[in-house]
Design a protein around this motif. Sequence first.
Motif, PDB file in Angstrom:
ATOM      1  N   ARG A  41       0.891  -1.012   0.035  1.00  0.00           N
ATOM      2  CA  ARG A  41       0.183   0.048  -0.036  1.00  0.00           C
ATOM      3  C   ARG A  41       0.904   1.190  -0.067  1.00  0.00           C
ATOM      4  O   ARG A  41       1.747   1.313   0.783  1.00  0.00           O
ATOM      5  CB  ARG A  41      -1.152   0.099   1.298  1.00  0.00           C
ATOM      6  CG  ARG A  41      -1.999  -0.857   1.163  1.00  0.00           C
ATOM      7  CD  ARG A  41      -2.911  -0.851   2.429  1.00  0.00           C
ATOM      8  NE  ARG A  41      -3.630   0.363   2.696  1.00  0.00           N
ATOM      9  CZ  ARG A  41      -4.847   0.286   2.013  1.00  0.00           C
ATOM     10  NH1 ARG A  41      -5.526  -0.768   1.625  1.00  0.00           N
ATOM     11  NH2 ARG A  41      -5.375   1.364   1.901  1.00  0.00           N
ATOM     12  N   ASP A  43       0.170   4.194   1.057  1.00  0.00           N
ATOM     13  CA  ASP A  43       0.220   4.889   2.505  1.00  0.00           C
ATOM     14  C   ASP A  43       1.031   4.391   3.536  1.00  0.00           C
ATOM     15  O   ASP A  43       1.634   5.052   4.295  1.00  0.00           O
ATOM     16  CB  ASP A  43      -1.202   4.655   3.400  1.00  0.00           C
ATOM     17  CG  ASP A  43      -2.460   5.001   2.177  1.00  0.00           C
ATOM     18  OD1 ASP A  43      -2.318   6.315   1.844  1.00  0.00           O
ATOM     19  OD2 ASP A  43      -3.347   4.524   1.869  1.00  0.00           O
ATOM     20  N   THR A  44       1.367   2.963   3.302  1.00  0.00           N
ATOM     21  CA  THR A  44       2.480   2.333   4.397  1.00  0.00           C
ATOM     22  C   THR A  44       3.838   2.945   3.992  1.00  0.00           C
ATOM     23  O   THR A  44       4.687   3.411   4.737  1.00  0.00           O
ATOM     24  CB  THR A  44       2.381   0.874   4.270  1.00  0.00           C
ATOM     25  OG1 THR A  44       1.189   0.442   4.697  1.00  0.00           O
ATOM     26  CG2 THR A  44       3.320   0.420   5.396  1.00  0.00           C
ATOM     27  N   LEU A  46       4.412   5.830   2.335  1.00  0.00           N
ATOM     28  CA  LEU A  46       4.500   7.301   2.882  1.00  0.00           C
ATOM     29  C   LEU A  46       4.660   7.506   4.281  1.00  0.00           C
ATOM     30  O   LEU A  46       5.405   8.331   4.708  1.00  0.00           O
ATOM     31  CB  LEU A  46       3.068   7.906   2.562  1.00  0.00           C
ATOM     32  CG  LEU A  46       3.068   8.584   0.974  1.00  0.00           C
ATOM     33  CD1 LEU A  46       1.417   8.871   0.917  1.00  0.00           C
ATOM     34  CD2 LEU A  46       3.951   9.309   0.605  1.00  0.00           C
ATOM     35  N   PHE A  47       3.959   6.422   5.172  1.00  0.00           N
ATOM     36  CA  PHE A  47       4.440   6.480   6.609  1.00  0.00           C
ATOM     37  C   PHE A  47       5.713   6.292   6.826  1.00  0.00           C
ATOM     38  O   PHE A  47       6.222   6.850   7.800  1.00  0.00           O
ATOM     39  CB  PHE A  47       3.353   5.430   7.335  1.00  0.00           C
ATOM     40  CG  PHE A  47       3.687   5.371   8.811  1.00  0.00           C
ATOM     41  CD1 PHE A  47       3.037   6.430   9.580  1.00  0.00           C
ATOM     42  CD2 PHE A  47       4.540   4.379   9.224  1.00  0.00           C
ATOM     43  CE1 PHE A  47       3.225   6.128  11.007  1.00  0.00           C
ATOM     44  CE2 PHE A  47       4.704   4.331  10.730  1.00  0.00           C
ATOM     45  CZ  PHE A  47       3.970   5.209  11.578  1.00  0.00           C
ATOM     46  N   GLY A  69      -6.461   2.674  -1.343  1.00  0.00           N
ATOM     47  CA  GLY A  69      -5.992   3.883  -0.677  1.00  0.00           C
ATOM     48  C   GLY A  69      -5.503   4.992  -1.418  1.00  0.00           C
ATOM     49  O   GLY A  69      -6.176   5.314  -2.433  1.00  0.00           O
ATOM     50  N   THR A  70      -4.353   5.556  -1.118  1.00  0.00           N
ATOM     51  CA  THR A  70      -3.789   6.594  -1.908  1.00  0.00           C
ATOM     52  C   THR A  70      -2.942   5.934  -3.284  1.00  0.00           C
ATOM     53  O   THR A  70      -2.392   4.946  -3.194  1.00  0.00           O
ATOM     54  CB  THR A  70      -2.553   7.189  -1.352  1.00  0.00           C
ATOM     55  OG1 THR A  70      -3.076   7.551   0.155  1.00  0.00           O
ATOM     56  CG2 THR A  70      -1.957   8.391  -2.137  1.00  0.00           C
ATOM     57  N   ASP A  74      -0.458  10.179  -6.330  1.00  0.00           N
ATOM     58  CA  ASP A  74      -0.556  10.865  -5.076  1.00  0.00           C
ATOM     59  C   ASP A  74       0.604  10.492  -4.213  1.00  0.00           C
ATOM     60  O   ASP A  74       1.104  11.288  -3.394  1.00  0.00           O
ATOM     61  CB  ASP A  74      -1.938  10.877  -4.735  1.00  0.00           C
ATOM     62  CG  ASP A  74      -3.096  11.483  -5.212  1.00  0.00           C
ATOM     63  OD1 ASP A  74      -2.459  12.449  -5.902  1.00  0.00           O
ATOM     64  OD2 ASP A  74      -4.147  11.223  -5.228  1.00  0.00           O
ATOM     65  N   VAL A  75       0.994   9.351  -4.337  1.00  0.00           N
ATOM     66  CA  VAL A  75       2.033   8.795  -3.238  1.00  0.00           C
ATOM     67  C   VAL A  75       3.269   9.659  -3.615  1.00  0.00           C
ATOM     68  O   VAL A  75       4.294  10.013  -3.047  1.00  0.00           O
ATOM     69  CB  VAL A  75       2.371   7.317  -3.465  1.00  0.00           C
ATOM     70  CG1 VAL A  75       3.648   6.723  -2.768  1.00  0.00           C
ATOM     71  CG2 VAL A  75       1.083   6.538  -2.828  1.00  0.00           C
ATOM     72  N   GLY A  78       3.349  12.972  -2.695  1.00  0.00           N
ATOM     73  CA  GLY A  78       3.652  12.918  -1.170  1.00  0.00           C
ATOM     74  C   GLY A  78       5.155  12.791  -0.830  1.00  0.00           C
ATOM     75  O   GLY A  78       5.623  13.530  -0.196  1.00  0.00           O
TER      76      GLY A  78
END
Length: 245
Positions: A41, A43-44, A46-47, A69-70, A74-75, A78
């Motif tokens: 993912r 989002d993971t 990016l985190f 998700g993202t 967009d990732v 980010g």
Amino acid sequence: MEALKIALCDDDTQERAYFYNLCKKLKERKRIQVKVKEYERGDTLLFDFQDSRIKASVDIVLLDINMPGTNGIDVAKGLRNAGFQGSIIFVTKSKRHWKSAFDVKAFHYITKDEDAEERFLGVLAEAAEEAMEKRDKALLFSAIDETRRVNVASISHFEVSRYMVRVYYGQDEFEFTSSLAKIEQLLSNNENFMKVNRAYLLSLSHIERYDEKAKNVVMQNGIVIPVSRNYSKKLKTRMTELLNG
């Protein structure tokens, strides 16, 4: 030689395994060590990249686009907004997002098809070579519990206070024990850097504007730096030389 670090993000388990194995083939072709961390993912990913040590250590990010998700575009935005300076390569089934890849300064955009393997390996090899060149143009700065590798081209300026130096680069900053004199010595062969007062050494290419009357410069990151009268004339001359090539 330090291993090439790749982050591979794809929600499809089989596709991720396929490109993971292709990344390992780079080791055979280029005889370099390759470390791959997998993400399913965006989002993971990016985190994880909120950790500056991870963000600074990764050389290449491989991104699918259509993910839960993202999405990949967009990732990538980010990552760039967070100051990631490495190569981003889109590897996707979608052909309709390639124009958006330019917005995030992607290294390449590869569609998944029967001819993807050789094309992918060729692009990955080019990105690996670029990453190695960047390392040659990077500096290592060490604090008590952390070491960072900083691309020289991304450095806006250095600020010194007593025995502590703070380097500003991309969207980040990092403080370590040193002196401005030592930093000047490290960059003695780089004409892009200039001392403008006893506490600041700046990159001429990161200057937004110079206010000669106020005796200060505004850097591209918005930070205002005072210019000593002793350096004012030299700074104006150096900026004119840079502008005229």
